[in-house]
Design an enzyme around this catalytic site. Sequence first.
Site, PDB file in Angstrom:
ATOM      1  N   PHE A 148       3.907  -6.579  -1.774  1.00 45.80           N
ATOM      2  CA  PHE A 148       3.763  -6.585  -0.314  1.00 45.80           C
ATOM      3  C   PHE A 148       3.582  -7.985   0.264  1.00 45.80           C
ATOM      4  CE2 PHE A 148      -0.776  -6.883  -1.302  1.00 45.80           C
ATOM      5  CZ  PHE A 148      -1.237  -7.703  -0.277  1.00 45.80           C
ATOM      6  N   LYS A 172      13.769  -2.382  -4.488  1.00 50.60           N
ATOM      7  CA  LYS A 172      12.674  -1.458  -4.180  1.00 50.60           C
ATOM      8  C   LYS A 172      11.522  -2.299  -3.632  1.00 50.60           C
ATOM      9  CE  LYS A 172       9.160   0.235  -5.004  1.00 50.60           C
ATOM     10  NZ  LYS A 172       8.018   0.097  -4.068  1.00 50.60           N
ATOM     11  N   GLU A 175       6.093  -0.501  -0.368  1.00 51.63           N
ATOM     12  CA  GLU A 175       6.036   0.569   0.637  1.00 51.63           C
ATOM     13  C   GLU A 175       5.092   0.193   1.783  1.00 51.63           C
ATOM     14  OE1 GLU A 175       4.913   0.433  -2.394  1.00 51.63           O
ATOM     15  OE2 GLU A 175       3.285   1.841  -2.834  1.00 51.63           O
ATOM     16  N   SER A 225       1.336  -7.018  -9.409  1.00 47.30           N
ATOM     17  CA  SER A 225       0.059  -7.237 -10.097  1.00 47.30           C
ATOM     18  C   SER A 225       0.256  -7.157 -11.615  1.00 47.30           C
ATOM     19  CB  SER A 225      -0.944  -6.186  -9.639  1.00 47.30           C
ATOM     20  OG  SER A 225      -0.439  -4.902  -9.929  1.00 47.30           O
ATOM     21  N   CYS A 280       0.050 -15.121  -4.430  1.00 44.82           N
ATOM     22  CA  CYS A 280      -0.119 -15.214  -5.887  1.00 44.82           C
ATOM     23  C   CYS A 280      -0.420 -16.643  -6.299  1.00 44.82           C
ATOM     24  CB  CYS A 280       1.136 -14.730  -6.587  1.00 44.82           C
ATOM     25  SG  CYS A 280       2.543 -15.760  -6.216  1.00 44.82           S
ATOM     26  N   GLU A 379      -8.744 -10.884 -10.111  1.00 42.70           N
ATOM     27  CA  GLU A 379      -7.929 -11.371  -8.987  1.00 42.70           C
ATOM     28  C   GLU A 379      -8.389 -10.593  -7.752  1.00 42.70           C
ATOM     29  OE1 GLU A 379      -3.731 -10.254  -8.756  1.00 42.70           O
ATOM     30  OE2 GLU A 379      -3.283 -12.186  -7.851  1.00 42.70           O
TER      31      GLU A 379
HETATM   32  P1  NAD Z   1       1.585  -4.040  -6.972  1.00 46.02           P
HETATM   33  O1  NAD Z   1       1.652  -4.329  -8.422  1.00 46.02           O
HETATM   34  O2  NAD Z   1       0.610  -3.016  -6.508  1.00 46.02           O
HETATM   35  O3  NAD Z   1       3.022  -3.523  -6.444  1.00 46.02           O
HETATM   36  C1  NAD Z   1       4.200  -4.256  -6.701  1.00 46.02           C
HETATM   37  C2  NAD Z   1       5.377  -3.287  -6.687  1.00 46.02           C
HETATM   38  O4  NAD Z   1       5.204  -2.309  -7.712  1.00 46.02           O
HETATM   39  C3  NAD Z   1       5.514  -2.517  -5.369  1.00 46.02           C
HETATM   40  O5  NAD Z   1       6.875  -2.396  -5.058  1.00 46.02           O
HETATM   41  C4  NAD Z   1       4.895  -1.166  -5.698  1.00 46.02           C
HETATM   42  O6  NAD Z   1       5.445  -0.112  -4.953  1.00 46.02           O
HETATM   43  C5  NAD Z   1       5.210  -0.996  -7.169  1.00 46.02           C
HETATM   44  N1  NAD Z   1       4.201  -0.206  -7.887  1.00 46.02           N
HETATM   45  C6  NAD Z   1       2.882  -0.110  -7.602  1.00 46.02           C
HETATM   46  N2  NAD Z   1       2.283   0.697  -8.487  1.00 46.02           N
HETATM   47  C7  NAD Z   1       3.228   1.109  -9.354  1.00 46.02           C
HETATM   48  C8  NAD Z   1       3.214   1.959 -10.505  1.00 46.02           C
HETATM   49  N3  NAD Z   1       2.095   2.532 -10.938  1.00 46.02           N
HETATM   50  N4  NAD Z   1       4.371   2.156 -11.163  1.00 46.02           N
HETATM   51  C9  NAD Z   1       5.517   1.570 -10.738  1.00 46.02           C
HETATM   52  N5  NAD Z   1       5.587   0.771  -9.649  1.00 46.02           N
HETATM   53  C10 NAD Z   1       4.456   0.530  -8.980  1.00 46.02           C
HETATM   54  O7  NAD Z   1       1.378  -5.428  -6.224  1.00 46.02           O
HETATM   55  P2  NAD Z   1       1.093  -5.692  -4.666  1.00 46.02           P
HETATM   56  O8  NAD Z   1      -0.291  -5.250  -4.354  1.00 46.02           O
HETATM   57  O9  NAD Z   1       2.202  -5.177  -3.848  1.00 46.02           O
HETATM   58  O10 NAD Z   1       1.193  -7.288  -4.627  1.00 46.02           O
HETATM   59  C11 NAD Z   1       0.132  -8.131  -4.942  1.00 46.02           C
HETATM   60  C12 NAD Z   1       0.163  -8.557  -6.396  1.00 46.02           C
HETATM   61  O11 NAD Z   1       1.398  -9.200  -6.688  1.00 46.02           O
HETATM   62  C13 NAD Z   1      -0.907  -9.574  -6.731  1.00 46.02           C
HETATM   63  O12 NAD Z   1      -1.442  -9.273  -7.994  1.00 46.02           O
HETATM   64  C14 NAD Z   1      -0.168 -10.897  -6.756  1.00 46.02           C
HETATM   65  O13 NAD Z   1      -0.752 -11.906  -7.548  1.00 46.02           O
HETATM   66  C15 NAD Z   1       1.138 -10.453  -7.327  1.00 46.02           C
HETATM   67  N6  NAD Z   1       2.198 -11.398  -7.013  1.00 46.02           N
HETATM   68  C16 NAD Z   1       2.637 -12.200  -8.012  1.00 46.02           C
HETATM   69  C17 NAD Z   1       3.609 -13.148  -7.748  1.00 46.02           C
HETATM   70  C18 NAD Z   1       4.114 -14.040  -8.832  1.00 46.02           C
HETATM   71  O14 NAD Z   1       5.083 -14.732  -8.585  1.00 46.02           O
HETATM   72  N7  NAD Z   1       3.532 -14.073 -10.015  1.00 46.02           N
HETATM   73  C19 NAD Z   1       4.142 -13.271  -6.454  1.00 46.02           C
HETATM   74  C20 NAD Z   1       3.679 -12.422  -5.455  1.00 46.02           C
HETATM   75  C21 NAD Z   1       2.697 -11.486  -5.753  1.00 46.02           C
END
Ligand code: NAD
Length: 494
Positions: A148, A172, A175, A225, A280, A379
Amino acid sequence: MALIRHVVNGAEFGDPERTSDIYNPATGAVQHQVIMASESDAAAAIAAAKAALPGWRSTSLTKRADVLFRARHLLTERRDELAAIITSEHGKVLSDAAGEVARGLENVEFASGLIQHLKGDYSEQISTGVDVHSVKQPVGVVGCITPFNFPVMVPLWMLASAIACGNTVVLKPSEKDPSASVFLAKVFADAGLPAGVLNVLHGDKVAVDALLDSPDVAAVSFVGSTPIAKSIYQRAAANGKRVQALGGAKNHMVVLEDADIDSAADAAVSAAYGSAGERCMAVSVLVAVGAAGDKLIPAIQKRIDDLVIGDGTDASSGMGPLVTEQHREKVLSYVTGAASEGATVVVDGSQKHFEGDGFFIGATLLDNVPLQSKTYRDEIFGPVLSVVRVDTLDDAIELINANPYGNGVAIFTRDGGAAREFEFNIEVGMVGVNVPIPVPVGSFSFGGWKNSLFGDSHIYGPESFHFYTRSKVVTSRWPEPAQSRVELAFPGNH
Ligand code: NAD
């Protein structure tokens, strides 16, 4: 209230059997709903990408480059609209949203150079009458799953290069803020991208699992994450796909005693509290070496007093709300629990009062945070800066290298020798020297180490052209050139 639908084969798609609310984080009000994909929605998006593959893969490099140049032009023209969409669903301030668009555009610019990036190698006469050449061909349908916190930049990290290489994509998005992806798909269509090359599939685990399990998806790029990144990596790899899964972070900023304290304090405040800490590459831990902490704490505290927190559309706001109420509650739990874990609370963001129902929280500054505390280990992904004090640069390096994450790190110093030693020994993928958020420019690739990246390819830039292509090496034997023709090529040399 608008219903945000999938984009499949160039058209809006999907029945609203299952939907999710999209909030305006600054007001707390539901403003749209998004369709959450069923397995059959996902199958339709993957089928559209598969059907578009032969045509796009055989489209000339010049025509592909034309599409990317036009997309860059259109995105530049419409960047304010795009920034407004980001702010309305994510909450970050407009200037930050515009910065996100600009950083995403770097990836379109880099991908526009595909004619150069996709050049193969050629060895003539490697053996008598034998030549060898290599070509880079697309991998196929690519699944792109994004978080997000950068609803424009992170999709562009992936899709610009994936498309440039001749692949087709099912994106994808998160959401929580899906509208920007639909906008991106429309802009690429306006730029001449054929229908089906870029599809947008909204949803959650149902959509993601369909991408991970489909035999028609060849590669998966994920950013999110760490626990989800790890599970995506394992499932996609078990299904024989190539996968890059970028995870979470706990980024440290080291300040040595000789550093310019004002610039270090400015950097710490913008890197810790910018975008409400939902980056991130946000600085989460400030490692103060020697006496640096005694000067830094008051300097940061003063800047927090001056930080205006409000609606991201208000030009005077320096920090907006968090993305959802649920996330605000999570961040608050760390702030209210920090003192009982042994930290000194210098500024308590939970005490700041805000009018209305927006998902706001104040900036928090904690000193002497114990290394075994949850505040230090987890985090938090909110506007919380922890200060840890150490005696020497070696202590700082040891502390950071013991951390399971390795996304970004920074050092602030005037001492070139210390900076070089830090760069050499630190086990982190992206390093800033007097730069707090060292996100590489588009002509380099982005990626952390350890629990911040599962897989071996970094994202965007040169490594993305490697990730999104398969190399093919052709060895060919033809009759040797007639001796008389060789002599013609070197007159006088015989
Ligand atoms: P998230 O892991 O909750 O979600 C990321 C994606 O995975 C979304 O599209 C979500 O719908 C999907 N998702 C969530 N739960 C899932 C599951 N159980 N099974 C399959 N798909 C699933 O992350 P977020 O809260 O949207 O974003 C923040 C996180 O992203 C933080 O941890 C941040 O550090 C990380 N991030 C990392 C980078 C990087 O380059 N390393 C860049 C941006 C964000």
